[in-house]
Motif scaffolding. Sequence first.
Motif, short mmCIF file in Angstrom:
data_model
loop_
_atom_site.label_atom_id
_atom_site.label_comp_id
_atom_site.label_asym_id
_atom_site.label_seq_id
_atom_site.Cartn_x
_atom_site.Cartn_y
_atom_site.Cartn_z
N ILE A 119 0.82 -1.05 -0.02
CA ILE A 119 0.04 0.01 -0.01
C ILE A 119 0.80 1.17 -0.12
CG2 ILE A 119 -1.73 1.28 1.36
CD1 ILE A 119 -2.51 -1.36 2.23
N ILE A 120 0.44 2.06 -0.87
CA ILE A 120 1.25 3.33 -0.74
C ILE A 120 0.18 4.53 0.28
CG2 ILE A 120 1.93 5.56 -2.03
CD1 ILE A 120 2.38 3.66 -4.57
N LYS A 121 0.60 4.41 1.27
CA LYS A 121 -0.16 5.25 2.37
C LYS A 121 -0.28 6.62 2.26
CE LYS A 121 -2.49 3.60 5.20
NZ LYS A 121 -2.37 3.07 6.58
N ALA A 122 1.07 7.27 2.31
CA ALA A 122 0.94 8.72 2.34
C ALA A 122 2.11 9.33 1.53
CB ALA A 122 1.36 9.21 3.70
N CYS A 123 2.03 10.53 1.36
CA CYS A 123 3.07 11.36 0.65
C CYS A 123 3.37 12.54 1.43
CB CYS A 123 2.38 11.79 -0.57
SG CYS A 123 3.34 13.03 -1.51
N ILE A 124 4.62 12.91 1.54
CA ILE A 124 5.22 13.79 2.34
C ILE A 124 6.06 14.80 1.84
CG2 ILE A 124 6.55 14.64 4.50
CD1 ILE A 124 6.35 11.66 5.38
N PRO A 125 5.20 15.72 0.98
CA PRO A 125 5.96 16.95 0.08
C PRO A 125 6.73 17.90 1.12
CG PRO A 125 3.63 17.63 0.38
CD PRO A 125 3.92 16.02 0.96
N THR A 126 7.85 18.20 0.56
CA THR A 126 8.78 19.23 1.43
C THR A 126 8.63 20.48 0.83
OG1 THR A 126 10.17 17.58 1.96
CG2 THR A 126 10.92 19.76 2.31
N TYR A 127 8.51 21.76 1.47
CA TYR A 127 8.76 23.04 0.94
C TYR A 127 10.35 23.28 1.14
CZ TYR A 127 3.67 23.66 1.62
OH TYR A 127 2.13 23.58 1.38
N CYS A 142 -3.44 13.16 -4.88
CA CYS A 142 -3.56 12.13 -3.86
C CYS A 142 -4.74 11.70 -3.14
CB CYS A 142 -2.57 12.86 -2.43
SG CYS A 142 -0.95 12.88 -2.97
N ARG A 143 -5.69 12.78 -3.30
CA ARG A 143 -7.06 12.21 -2.82
C ARG A 143 -7.63 11.35 -3.88
NH1 ARG A 143 -9.01 17.14 -3.52
NH2 ARG A 143 -8.08 17.95 -1.18
N PHE A 144 -7.42 11.41 -5.09
CA PHE A 144 -8.09 10.15 -6.20
C PHE A 144 -7.47 9.11 -5.82
CE2 PHE A 144 -7.49 7.99 -10.03
CZ PHE A 144 -8.75 7.99 -10.40
N TYR A 145 -6.14 9.03 -5.35
CA TYR A 145 -5.26 7.73 -5.19
C TYR A 145 -5.39 7.10 -3.78
CZ TYR A 145 -3.46 7.68 -10.14
OH TYR A 145 -3.57 7.69 -11.55
N LYS A 146 -6.14 7.80 -2.94
CA LYS A 146 -6.31 7.51 -1.62
C LYS A 146 -5.17 7.65 -0.92
CE LYS A 146 -10.50 6.96 -2.80
NZ LYS A 146 -11.55 7.70 -2.94
N ILE A 147 -4.35 8.56 -1.08
CA ILE A 147 -2.98 8.56 -0.56
C ILE A 147 -3.14 10.02 0.42
CG2 ILE A 147 -0.70 9.15 -0.86
CD1 ILE A 147 -0.84 7.99 -3.62
#
Length: 351
Positions: A119-127, A142-147
């Motif tokens: 499962i790809i659970k989360a994404c942590i973008p960095t500023y 990410c909302r579309f892919y449930k992330i």
Amino acid sequence: MNKVIDSSFVSSVGKYVDKFEKLLKNYTKAKYVICLSSGTAALHVALYLSKVQRNDEILIPSFNFVASTNVTLLLGAIPHFIDCDEKTNSIDIEKLSIYLKKNTYLKNGNCINKKTNKIIKACIPTYSYGSGFDIKKLLSICRFYKIKVIEDSSEALGTFINSKHAGTFASFGVLSFNGNKIITSGGGGAILTNSKYLAKKARYISSTAKKNISNFSKIHTEFGFNYRMPNLNAALGYSQILKLKKILKHKKLLFKKLKEELAHLNNYIEVYQEPAFCNNNYWFQLLKIKDKKIQKNKLLKILNKNKIQTTSAWTLLNSYSYLRKYPSMSLETSKKLSKNLLCLPSNNFNI
């Protein structure tokens, strides 16, 4: 600081923790702010409350500081490195969208990696270095892919995207007040959230999930962390945030000065400028090498020899020996960023 010491409330109880949180809340317009012992602790709590499980994959930009990767590993999850965009130095959102469409599928409300079946659970973008990016577009994908998205805005206090503060778009954002940040509390960080439930939960588990059951007895009702910010650190952070507008003004003036002074070298090098939809904090001034004949290490040696304290930008995370085995997409742009970006001296004032 003397008032805090005299009060004897130097640890994680005291009025300056509350005062610092209130000022951060007023400035960022986040509904809730929870001050913790570090930005890394804030990332850890945010991932934990996002229900990240062992062997879940977490999307992380490879051109990045190591904190988000380390807390991913701490939870037994798997960093999955993704490429960045030259215009923002953060996630290449278009490339990520294509990558997810090609390499994942949705099943039972989860995004599944076709290659690993995890499962790809989360994404942590960095500023990155305080720079903004199109967070709304990333959230939509990410909302579309449930992330789930956790904004690593550790470096972005004072950065706004279309007038909204970085770290306030997703369920969680985090800030850092380490010694080199826009403002410092010596050590410290914060969670930003607009969810009353998540705020209450974050505050509770970061205080070791401790509950008073009488005047004489306390219990711990679940697994928790000892992550709350000490009052002593909060007092320093409070004194610093009162100067934030002045600090940001000086950072912007330094950027403009560098841009003007180096304009005649634009065919060879260029000072990084924010995207049009962002108002960056210019925490770090970045210099991009444009001429392929210029060797970065040679330029670094020349600048430092002349007492211009300049460093290289981040080394790609997946190049570290302990991270090489983890999955990644092609990282061509990230490689360019790591190769061609320098961090210039970024403080020209004393406050």
